[in-house]
Design an enzyme around this catalytic site. Structure first.
Site, PDB file in Angstrom:
ATOM      1  N   GLY A  16       2.038  68.819  35.672  1.00  0.00           N
ATOM      2  CA  GLY A  16       2.659  68.378  36.913  1.00  0.00           C
ATOM      3  C   GLY A  16       4.155  68.222  36.760  1.00  0.00           C
ATOM      4  O   GLY A  16       4.627  67.475  35.903  1.00  0.00           O
ATOM      5  N   GLY A  18       6.123  67.090  39.167  1.00  0.00           N
ATOM      6  CA  GLY A  18       6.598  66.214  40.231  1.00  0.00           C
ATOM      7  C   GLY A  18       7.561  65.203  39.625  1.00  0.00           C
ATOM      8  O   GLY A  18       8.135  65.425  38.557  1.00  0.00           O
ATOM      9  N   PHE A  19       7.685  64.063  40.276  1.00  0.00           N
ATOM     10  CA  PHE A  19       8.665  63.072  39.811  1.00  0.00           C
ATOM     11  C   PHE A  19       8.365  62.601  38.389  1.00  0.00           C
ATOM     12  O   PHE A  19       9.266  62.494  37.561  1.00  0.00           O
ATOM     13  CB  PHE A  19       8.673  61.866  40.750  1.00  0.00           C
ATOM     14  CG  PHE A  19       9.387  62.144  42.034  1.00  0.00           C
ATOM     15  CD1 PHE A  19      10.767  62.211  42.072  1.00  0.00           C
ATOM     16  CD2 PHE A  19       8.685  62.348  43.210  1.00  0.00           C
ATOM     17  CE1 PHE A  19      11.434  62.480  43.254  1.00  0.00           C
ATOM     18  CE2 PHE A  19       9.345  62.621  44.399  1.00  0.00           C
ATOM     19  CZ  PHE A  19      10.722  62.680  44.417  1.00  0.00           C
ATOM     20  N   GLY A  20       7.096  62.330  38.096  1.00  0.00           N
ATOM     21  CA  GLY A  20       6.757  61.774  36.785  1.00  0.00           C
ATOM     22  C   GLY A  20       6.844  62.803  35.679  1.00  0.00           C
ATOM     23  O   GLY A  20       7.512  62.601  34.658  1.00  0.00           O
ATOM     24  N   GLU A 175       7.625  57.912  59.850  1.00  0.00           N
ATOM     25  CA  GLU A 175       8.715  58.886  59.832  1.00  0.00           C
ATOM     26  C   GLU A 175       8.401  60.088  60.723  1.00  0.00           C
ATOM     27  O   GLU A 175       9.253  60.546  61.482  1.00  0.00           O
ATOM     28  CB  GLU A 175       8.976  59.318  58.375  1.00  0.00           C
ATOM     29  CG  GLU A 175       9.648  58.199  57.590  1.00  0.00           C
ATOM     30  CD  GLU A 175       9.661  58.388  56.075  1.00  0.00           C
ATOM     31  OE1 GLU A 175      10.285  57.554  55.394  1.00  0.00           O
ATOM     32  OE2 GLU A 175       9.053  59.333  55.571  1.00  0.00           O
ATOM     33  N   ASP A 322       1.304  58.831  40.513  1.00  0.00           N
ATOM     34  CA  ASP A 322       0.265  58.592  41.522  1.00  0.00           C
ATOM     35  C   ASP A 322      -1.147  58.670  40.955  1.00  0.00           C
ATOM     36  O   ASP A 322      -2.096  58.215  41.583  1.00  0.00           O
ATOM     37  CB  ASP A 322       0.385  59.619  42.649  1.00  0.00           C
ATOM     38  CG  ASP A 322       1.527  59.316  43.594  1.00  0.00           C
ATOM     39  OD1 ASP A 322       2.264  58.354  43.333  1.00  0.00           O
ATOM     40  OD2 ASP A 322       1.682  60.039  44.597  1.00  0.00           O
TER      41      ASP A 322
HETATM   42  C1  FAD Z   1       5.076  62.976  52.625  1.00  0.00           C
HETATM   43  C2  FAD Z   1       5.390  62.024  51.514  1.00  0.00           C
HETATM   44  C3  FAD Z   1       6.442  61.142  51.638  1.00  0.00           C
HETATM   45  C4  FAD Z   1       6.756  60.273  50.604  1.00  0.00           C
HETATM   46  N1  FAD Z   1       7.815  59.415  50.766  1.00  0.00           N
HETATM   47  C5  FAD Z   1       8.171  58.642  49.737  1.00  0.00           C
HETATM   48  C6  FAD Z   1       9.330  57.812  49.828  1.00  0.00           C
HETATM   49  O1  FAD Z   1      10.005  57.809  50.854  1.00  0.00           O
HETATM   50  N2  FAD Z   1       9.667  57.050  48.758  1.00  0.00           N
HETATM   51  C7  FAD Z   1       8.926  57.073  47.620  1.00  0.00           C
HETATM   52  O2  FAD Z   1       9.297  56.403  46.651  1.00  0.00           O
HETATM   53  N3  FAD Z   1       7.814  57.803  47.503  1.00  0.00           N
HETATM   54  C8  FAD Z   1       7.431  58.591  48.526  1.00  0.00           C
HETATM   55  N4  FAD Z   1       6.309  59.369  48.424  1.00  0.00           N
HETATM   56  C9  FAD Z   1       5.462  59.232  47.226  1.00  0.00           C
HETATM   57  C10 FAD Z   1       6.034  59.998  46.060  1.00  0.00           C
HETATM   58  O3  FAD Z   1       6.393  61.302  46.461  1.00  0.00           O
HETATM   59  C11 FAD Z   1       4.996  60.025  44.966  1.00  0.00           C
HETATM   60  O4  FAD Z   1       4.724  58.698  44.587  1.00  0.00           O
HETATM   61  C12 FAD Z   1       5.466  60.804  43.761  1.00  0.00           C
HETATM   62  O5  FAD Z   1       5.695  62.151  44.107  1.00  0.00           O
HETATM   63  C13 FAD Z   1       4.457  60.727  42.635  1.00  0.00           C
HETATM   64  O6  FAD Z   1       4.921  61.480  41.564  1.00  0.00           O
HETATM   65  P1  FAD Z   1       3.902  62.165  40.577  1.00  0.00           P
HETATM   66  O7  FAD Z   1       4.735  62.804  39.508  1.00  0.00           O
HETATM   67  O8  FAD Z   1       2.841  61.235  40.190  1.00  0.00           O
HETATM   68  O9  FAD Z   1       3.196  63.315  41.431  1.00  0.00           O
HETATM   69  P2  FAD Z   1       3.802  64.463  42.318  1.00  0.00           P
HETATM   70  O10 FAD Z   1       5.255  64.274  42.563  1.00  0.00           O
HETATM   71  O11 FAD Z   1       2.904  64.595  43.488  1.00  0.00           O
HETATM   72  O12 FAD Z   1       3.653  65.751  41.399  1.00  0.00           O
HETATM   73  C14 FAD Z   1       2.412  66.271  41.015  1.00  0.00           C
HETATM   74  C15 FAD Z   1       2.627  67.701  40.560  1.00  0.00           C
HETATM   75  O13 FAD Z   1       1.443  68.146  39.924  1.00  0.00           O
HETATM   76  C16 FAD Z   1       1.142  69.471  40.337  1.00  0.00           C
HETATM   77  N5  FAD Z   1      -0.309  69.621  40.205  1.00  0.00           N
HETATM   78  C17 FAD Z   1      -1.252  68.815  40.731  1.00  0.00           C
HETATM   79  N6  FAD Z   1      -2.470  69.211  40.343  1.00  0.00           N
HETATM   80  C18 FAD Z   1      -2.289  70.307  39.564  1.00  0.00           C
HETATM   81  C19 FAD Z   1      -3.187  71.185  38.869  1.00  0.00           C
HETATM   82  N7  FAD Z   1      -4.513  70.988  38.895  1.00  0.00           N
HETATM   83  N8  FAD Z   1      -2.661  72.210  38.182  1.00  0.00           N
HETATM   84  C20 FAD Z   1      -1.304  72.417  38.144  1.00  0.00           C
HETATM   85  N9  FAD Z   1      -0.433  71.610  38.776  1.00  0.00           N
HETATM   86  C21 FAD Z   1      -0.913  70.568  39.472  1.00  0.00           C
HETATM   87  C22 FAD Z   1       1.625  69.516  41.782  1.00  0.00           C
HETATM   88  O14 FAD Z   1       1.896  70.849  42.181  1.00  0.00           O
HETATM   89  C23 FAD Z   1       2.888  68.656  41.708  1.00  0.00           C
HETATM   90  O15 FAD Z   1       4.034  69.432  41.439  1.00  0.00           O
HETATM   91  C24 FAD Z   1       5.972  60.264  49.437  1.00  0.00           C
HETATM   92  C25 FAD Z   1       4.908  61.147  49.307  1.00  0.00           C
HETATM   93  C26 FAD Z   1       4.621  62.035  50.333  1.00  0.00           C
HETATM   94  C27 FAD Z   1       3.464  63.000  50.199  1.00  0.00           C
END
Ligand code: FAD
Length: 451
Positions: A16, A18-20, A175, A322
């Site tokens: 992943g 994403g942010f983390g 939003e 998340d």
């Molecule tokens: C519409 C929306 C608005 C938001 N607004 C805010 C805000 O205003 N402020 C705030 O702080 N937070 C906000 N959030 C929440 C924030 O975006 C999440 O908390 C954050 O992105 C979590 O980070 P993460 O790294 O856990 O996962 P994510 O950022 O979701 O990244 C997960 C990554 O894993 C990849 N992935 C997943 N499963 C697989 C797989 N099986 N194989 C390969 N790749 C995979 C995905 O493609 C993605 O790139 C919002 C979320 C959404 C959906």
């Protein structure tokens, strides 16, 4: 070309970007490890601004950035575009649809997606907002609804086309509703000849007793007032019990009795809302990738992690963002927001480095910087360090924070320009209908009542 890591260096696989996950990879740039970052998409996405793509304020490239570009100077990092399906913790392998990746350390940062609480069949009629494809689909539906309404002569069908229902009044729902309110009240007013876009009905439905549950009461009240100014009807204690192609049903039990109440506590009868556009912002479910790992999962599928973010029985597997259920700070689980994921990504990287050096780190601690939600032009709410901000000040704070965390100089510049332009003119530059419009064109004879 950057210097690659030594081939025998410990292998850290991160699922992943994403942010983390991205933060974990970046934080390992000076560590003596090989990093492989796997994602099913080739870009890192700034999800907090997705709703702006969905409502035509920004273009997809403004809020996404290629993962390879972000890591191009990091010699110890490799990127794989691939889909992970499971983890084999005994063999220490991450299994992809088309291959296997052995690891010494694994960081699971696969995030979450929308949950329909057992009503997965609602997804086709009520798309959620999680990635760029979702945002473009929502933009398409909103803009097509106005186009279709302009050609519709039957008043009931036109009304349904001009009714937008948003299910779930957390930050994303608020939003989206605020933005659709502004589109209909300001952006589109002069563009159509047969409809008045200001007649659009925007219903924000919340099953819980108030909107913006993570915010203070005061901020929630402020946000509700700002939404009403934008023409949004806010209904709380109004669970949606049915979603189909023609609209939603609100607040009816199986026995037909109303379970809804409006903001004043007055019962709202089980009601059918005819609406051609329904958007889902009501729930999240963690990625299923951690399900076979044997740890404790909560209702949304998050896996419980130890104070160092590793999982029970597997100190070499870290789960962050998340996907993680972390409740060691005050007993309450940390929320699914980007600062949690970013801080946990940094911590996981430091924990891996500490392990390699034979050290242990103190437990992860979240530094809470506060929460923000935007309602529209010049209007937001913010709960930061005991302060309850609203209006223009909160909106400016929101703009600053989002620009600051956007990746890429070009993106920051373009987004700043787009916002300044939109603020000055009320225009939304990305009002493009893309994708499939077959349904709109209704191949064959147009139904009676269509111009
Ligand atoms: C519409 C929306 C608005 C938001 N607004 C805010 C805000 O205003 N402020 C705030 O702080 N937070 C906000 N959030 C929440 C924030 O975006 C999440 O908390 C954050 O992105 C979590 O980070 P993460 O790294 O856990 O996962 P994510 O950022 O979701 O990244 C997960 C990554 O894993 C990849 N992935 C997943 N499963 C697989 C797989 N099986 N194989 C390969 N790749 C995979 C995905 O493609 C993605 O790139 C919002 C979320 C959404 C959906």
């Amino acid at each position: 070309m950057p210097e690659p890591a030594a081939p025998r260096a410990p292998h850290v696989v991160i699922l992943g970007a994403g942010f983390g996950g991205l933060q974990a990879a970046l934080s390992l740039r000076h560590a003596p490890v090989r990093v492989t970052l796997v994602d099913r998409r080739n870009h890192h996405l700034f999800q907090p601004l997705l709703y702006q793509v969905a409502t035509a304020a920004l273009s997809p490239a403004d809020i996404a950035y290629p993962i390879r570009s972000i890591l191009r100077h990091q010699g110890n990092a490799d990127v794989i575009l691939g889909e992970a399906v499971s983890v084999d913790p005994d063999r220490r392998e991450l299994r992809l649809v088309d291959g296997v990746l052995p690891y010494d350390y694994l960081v699971l940062a696969a995030g979450a997606t929308h949950a329909y609480f057992g009503h997965e069949d609602w997804e086709a009629e009520a798309p959620g907002l999680k990635n760029l494809d979702d945002a473009l689909e929502i933009r398409r539906r909103i803009l097509l609804a106005f186009e279709a309404a302009d050609r519709e002569t039957d008043p009931a069908r036109r009304k349904a086309l001009l009714t937008f229902v948003i299910v779930g009044a957390g930050p994303t729902g608020v939003e989206l509703a605020g933005a659709i309110g502004e589109i209909s009240r300001h952006v589109l007013v002069d563009d159509f000849r047969h409809i008045d876009p200001r007649e659009a009905r925007i219903e924000l439905l919340e099953a819980g007793p108030r909107i913006l549950a993570p915010f203070s009461e005061r901020s929630a009240r402020r946000a509700e007032a700002a939404l009403r100014e934008r023409g949004v009807a806010v209904r709380v204690s109004s669970p949606v019990t049915q979603v189909d192609a023609d609209g939603v049903t609100v607040g009816v039990n199986a026995d037909g009795r109303s379970v809804g109440a409006n903001a004043g506590g007055k019962p709202v009868g089980g009601e059918r809302i005819a609406a051609k556009t329904v958007l889902w912002a009501a729930g999240v479910a963690a990625s299923p990738i951690a399900q076979g790992l044997g740890g404790t999962l909560d209702r949304s599928g998050r896996i419980e992690v130890a104070p160092d973010l590793s999982i029970a029985g597997h100190p070499e597997i870290f789960v962050i963002g998340d996907l993680a259920l972390y409740k060691h700070q005050d007993g309450r689980p940390l929320p699914g927001v980007s600062p949690v994921a970013i801080q946990q990504g940094r911590y996981a990287a430091r924990a891996i480095l500490a392990r390699l050096q034979g050290r242990t780190l103190p437990p992860f601690r979240y530094f809470d910087k506060g929460i923000l939600a935007v309602i529209g032009r010049g209007s937001a709410v913010a709960d930061i360090a005991g302060l309850r901000l609203g209006g223009l000040l909160a909106w400016m704070t929101w703009c600053f924070v989002h620009i600051f965390y956007l990746i890429g100089f070009r993106n920051r510049f373009v987004v700043m320009f787009e916002w300044a332009w939109a603020y000055a003119t009320y225009q939304r530059g990305a009002r493009l209908i893309t994708g499939n419009i077959d349904e709109y064109l209704e191949k064959g004879d147009p139904p009676a009542g269509t111009r």
